[in-house]
Design an enzyme around this catalytic site. Structure first.
Site, PDB file in Angstrom:
ATOM      1  N   GLU A  78      -4.130  -9.063   0.980  1.00 21.04           N
ATOM      2  CA  GLU A  78      -4.596  -8.759   2.332  1.00 21.04           C
ATOM      3  C   GLU A  78      -6.113  -8.806   2.296  1.00 21.04           C
ATOM      4  OE1 GLU A  78      -2.048  -5.641   4.027  1.00 21.04           O
ATOM      5  OE2 GLU A  78      -3.782  -5.101   5.226  1.00 21.04           O
ATOM      6  N   GLU A 123       0.823  -1.214   0.000  1.00 18.54           N
ATOM      7  CA  GLU A 123       0.000   0.000   0.000  1.00 18.54           C
ATOM      8  C   GLU A 123       0.858   1.266   0.000  1.00 18.54           C
ATOM      9  OE1 GLU A 123      -2.895  -0.250   3.171  1.00 18.54           O
ATOM     10  OE2 GLU A 123      -3.837  -2.017   2.289  1.00 18.54           O
TER      11      GLU A 123
HETATM   12  C1  GAL Z   1      -4.083  -2.450   5.600  1.00 15.48           C
HETATM   13  C2  GAL Z   1      -2.578  -2.336   5.859  1.00 15.48           C
HETATM   14  C3  GAL Z   1      -2.167  -3.168   7.048  1.00 15.48           C
HETATM   15  C4  GAL Z   1      -3.080  -2.898   8.183  1.00 15.48           C
HETATM   16  C5  GAL Z   1      -4.495  -3.230   7.784  1.00 15.48           C
HETATM   17  C6  GAL Z   1      -5.517  -3.103   8.885  1.00 15.48           C
HETATM   18  O1  GAL Z   1      -4.537  -1.423   4.822  1.00 15.48           O
HETATM   19  O2  GAL Z   1      -1.874  -2.779   4.734  1.00 15.48           O
HETATM   20  O3  GAL Z   1      -0.840  -2.873   7.379  1.00 15.48           O
HETATM   21  O4  GAL Z   1      -2.964  -1.565   8.519  1.00 15.48           O
HETATM   22  O5  GAL Z   1      -4.862  -2.365   6.744  1.00 15.48           O
HETATM   23  O6  GAL Z   1      -6.808  -3.404   8.418  1.00 15.48           O
END
Ligand code: GAL
Length: 852
Positions: free
Chosen positions: A526, A451
């Site tokens: 993710e 990100e």
């Molecule tokens: C994502 C990020 C992670 C964490 C996560 C929490 O956007 O890449 O590091 O912050 O959100 O939901």
């Protein structure tokens, strides 16, 4: 995209070719040891003990201690410094402070840490090269030997080597000084502070295999043979060209890096090694009837490289590797050894809960054991290079790894994150990561980032991906996008081999049809970000008292429930799989009770959601929640599974008969009121009974339902039982009973014995039980832990994200009926350790573990 049969281009100086023989060459291949402690040069010894430590700059209470002049000098007085053994995290002792940022764990990790160590190298070693290898030091490491500046490595997650030889006093006392400065670093999670990984002293001849000097690939794999290519870098730091013999012996690897059966060998003679150069030597060797590395049978090999000059062995170098093929496809997911494997992964931050960032192999093994039990087969090392031990364990236990470099590039998310280092260091950090990790069979994907603000930048993406390809063309390069449409529209994603989508699959069909991306393998880098607190259940709301209901229905605006993610995955069966955020809870980032504004970056294209979150963050900044660790974990910070563990298990291990009921069944205040009951099962149907009376049979709609829900259950104490079915046949059951009052404690250790190496840990689970041995929900008695025998309590925890009790305290309140005590034996101890737990008004418990 096929990574099978990939040919590696060798930019070699020497192109010698040797065929591995089935009749093994007999050239002096007996080895003094049949096991080794560390990959790399055999002349490495642990350098973890005997350090002195002093903290300057910011102190735990927020005051400042001025750093004196000359701390690096040989004669500096360090009499009042603290004695420490590495790995060491100076911040995990806290104390927690309400005024510190939740996203970095409310721990006072910012400061300036100095380490000093006195050591001798024998006079007889004069002429040898002496290096120091840091597996990681947080952060901005600067190193001096005998007052002379040796070098620096700022990024705290990279492993690096320093050459001590120029300043070393052979036969005399030497003083090594290391300065770390976390005041210069900003993070979105708890980074830890200190020399938090292992350190090694490496003694070699001037002619030796260079650091990470073997690069092993298997360009052709059939059932009959695996072609192994090794590019060996031999450094000649002497003053003259020499002619060397390079011997390569390949063994099957046993547990704990034991050399088992020798399966191939090769020898190359007369290799000219230019003085002052790193010389590349290519070795080609065949392993007959190779055992393939896979998740179920993670068979590994060990290559032992020896360098000889005039019949004298100058260096031995150990490398482990695996034989396997990888294929990443846009239409048929990921194939390991030709067989489709859906990636069932979890993201993991690097801290180990109550142990902080200080690396410990037993703690990592416990984490991976639990994740395997759940059915996870992959780890994403979010968002930085992991400790080397993680990869060794992943190789041995059969996990796939997405190995990640950065959370920021040129434009940071925080003022002092990697953006400050990017220009000068990105090539060096990426190269170090790939060189260290490229022989691990577990590593299947390289990731250049997560990100990052520059995710639409075409040139930057290509540059970083090309650096990784330059160092290893056998694995795809990816990047985790929270702006996947933006990244694809700009064309930046074309610089990658594999698309990583964080959370937003909404437009997948459009991109699958776009000629630029139609052939790009894609996965959820993710997913979900479900939040919950173990053992907490609320009705009519998900959030209360800085805790989150464990019905597993809550998530931040960018996330979704695990069920919703499974539904999405089912809609796109051609994708590779997912990495859930996160496997374990971690220190810091207590969303939704954190006020870190970088969260807003997830809504860069959604002004209304962004405005809503901005309001919530402003509120939180005023309220100062006590939350200091995450709620995202499927397993809590103490390593206790939350309910979600069973939801993932039901989906990821469909052939394991299992059923799990939630919530607990102690609701005296809700007599005759509704208490919804949810069941996670690998069956397809289930019937629920309350005190023997059926509450109905429910069936999952394939691809739609991942839990069974009875929303109309009126609470009566007693017994709730579920009978699950699969294909109409009884499959699994679970029972939840109303318990009596808390009466006693119980203790169960995760291991029966531990080594007396001062490192191995036992994790002992405490439960608060009624007189019949049922765990009492909602019980929080204060527990006093003690150890008898030659051992000690290393840490305690309970998984409560709002607890400010010290992790080092021997007293700990149970959280919803459970607590954890972590113990170790003293170095050299024997016999056994008796671990005891006591609490007022409850029968005490004890358990024993052997020490060997
Ligand atoms: C994502 C990020 C992670 C964490 C996560 C929490 O956007 O890449 O590091 O912050 O959100 O939901």
């Amino acid at each position: 995209m096929q990574y099978k049969n990939q040919q590696i281009q060798f930019p070699s100086i020497i192109r010698l070719f040797a065929i591995g023989c089935f009749m093994l060459l007999s050239f002096q291949t007996t080895f003094a040891q049949s096991t080794f402690t560390r990959l790399g040069n055999a002349g490495a010894t642990s350098f973890d003990e005997g350090w002195l430590f002093k903290r300057y700059g910011l102190q735990p209470d927020g005051t400042r201690l001025k750093e004196p002049q000359g701390t690096e000098a040989s004669g500096f007085s360090d009499k009042d410094w603290q004695q420490v053994t590495l790995p060491h995290d100076w911040a995990i002792t806290g104390p927690f402070r309400i005024d510190l940022a939740g996203e970095t764990g409310k721990l006072p990790w910012k400061g300036i840490g100095w380490y000093r160590k006195y050591f001798k190298i024998a006079a007889a070693d004069a002429g040898k090269k002496v290096f120091i290898d840091f597996d990681g030091a947080m952060a901005y490491a600067e190193i001096w030997l005998n007052g002379k500046y040796v070098g620096t490595w700022p990024y705290g997650y990279t492993s690096f080597r320093m050459d001590l030889s120029p300043y070393l006093l052979y036969g005399k006392q030497n003083v090594l000084a290391v300065k770390l400065n976390t005041e210069k670093w900003d993070s979105r999670w708890y980074p830890g502070a200190g020399i938090y990984r292992h350190v090694w002293l490496v003694k070699t001849d001037p002619v030796h295999v260079a650091r990470w000097g073997t690069y092993i690939t298997t360009p052709k794999v059939t059932r009959q043979a695996a072609d192994v290519k090794m590019e060996v870098t031999v450094a000649n730091q002497g003053s003259q060209e020499v002619k060397a013999t390079l011997q390569t012996d390949i063994f099957e690897a046993g547990a704990g890096n034991t050399l088992k059966k020798k399966v191939a060998a090769a020898q190359q003679k007369n290799i000219a090694l230019t003085a002052g150069k790193e010389n590349k030597v290519n070795v080609e060797i065949a392993i007959p009837n190779p055992r393939l590395w896979s998740i179920e049978t993670p068979d590994r090999y060990i290559a032992v490289t020896t360098v000889w000059i005039n019949g004298k062995k100058l260096d031995t170098y150990y490398s482990t590797f695996g034989v396997r093929t990888l294929e990443f496809t846009a239409r048929n997911g990921f194939l390991l050894n030709g067989k489709r494997v859906p990636i069932q992964g979890v993201c993991m931050h690097h801290d180990l809960g109550a142990l902080g960032a200080a690396i410990n192999t037993s703690a990592l093994r416990r984490q991976l054991t639990l994740l395997k039990e759940m059915g996870a087969n992959a780890i994403r090392t979010s968002h930085n290079p992991p400790a080397p031990e993680l990869l060794t364990l992943a190789d041995e236990m059969g996990f796939l790894v997405w190995d990640e470099a950065f959370d920021a590039w040129k434009h940071g998310k925080k003022k002092n994150d990697y953006n400050k280092l990017f220009d000068e260091w990105h090539d060096k950090d990426l190269t170090a990561l790939v060189h260290r990790d490229r022989n691990h069979p577990s590593v299947i994907i390289w990731s250049i980032g997560n990100e990052v603000m520059d995710q639409r930048d075409v040139a930057m993406t290509k540059e970083l991906a090309d650096i990784m390809r330059r160092e290893d063309p056998t694995r795809p390069i990816s990047n985790g996008y929270n702006d996947p449409n933006g990244g694809r529209e700009s064309g930046a994603v074309q610089g990658l081999d594999l698309m990583g989508v964080n959370y937003f699959f909404g437009q997948q069909a459009r991109w699958d049809a776009d000629p630029r991306y139609a052939n790009m393998p894609t996965m959820g880098s993710e997913t979900s970000s479900c939040v919950s607190s173990r053992g907490e259940y609320f009705f009519g709301t998900n959030r209360k008292n800085w805790q989150i209901s464990s019905y597993d229905l809550d998530h931040p605006g960018w996330g979704c429930t695990p069920d919703e993610q499974f539904r999405i995955n089912a809609r796109f069966p051609h994708l590779l799989g997912e990495f859930v955020w996160t496997g374990f809870d971690y220190l810091g980032e207590p969303t939704p009770y954190g006020s870190d504004e970088t969260n807003l970056l997830n809504f860069r294209n959604d002004p209304s959601k962004r405005a809503e979150l901005e309001k919530a963050l402003a509120e939180l900044q005023k309220n100062k929640p006590p939350s200091r660790s995450s709620y995202f974990g499927i397993i809590d910070l103490a390593g206790f599974p939350k309910d979600r563990f069973y939801l993932y298990q039901s989906h990821w291990r469909p052939n394991l008969p299992m059923a799990h009921i939630l919530p607990h069944w102690n609701w005296p205040d809700r007599l005759d009121s509704i208490v919804p009951v949810h069941v996670y099962t690998s069956g397809d149907e289930a019937e629920l009974f309350l005190n023997g009376k059926s509450l109905g049979r429910k069936k999952k709609q394939p691809g739609k339902d991942f839990r069974l829900v009875w929303d109309e259950v009126r609470y009566q104490p007693g017994e709730l039982k579920v009978m699950a079915y699969k294909n109409g046949k009884p499959w699994a059951t679970d029972v939840m009973k109303t318990t009596g009052a808390a009466a006693k404690l119980s203790l169960v250790s995760n291991v029966k014995k531990i080594a007396n190496d001062g490192k191995e840990l036992a994790f002992i689970t405490l439960r608060v039980e009624d007189k019949n041995g049922l765990m009492v929900p909602g019980s929080h008695p204060k527990i006093r832990f003690t150890v008898e025998g030659r051992g000690e309590i290393v840490a305690t925890d309970n998984g409560d994200a709002t607890s400010f009790e010290s992790f080092q305290s021997r007293d700990k309140a149970a959280f919803n009926g459970m607590a954890l005590v972590i113990v170790k034996a003293k170095k050299g101890a024997g016999g056994s350790l008796k671990i005891k737990a006591a609490a007022d008004g409850l029968q005490a418990a004890q358990t024993e573990i052997l020490v060997q």
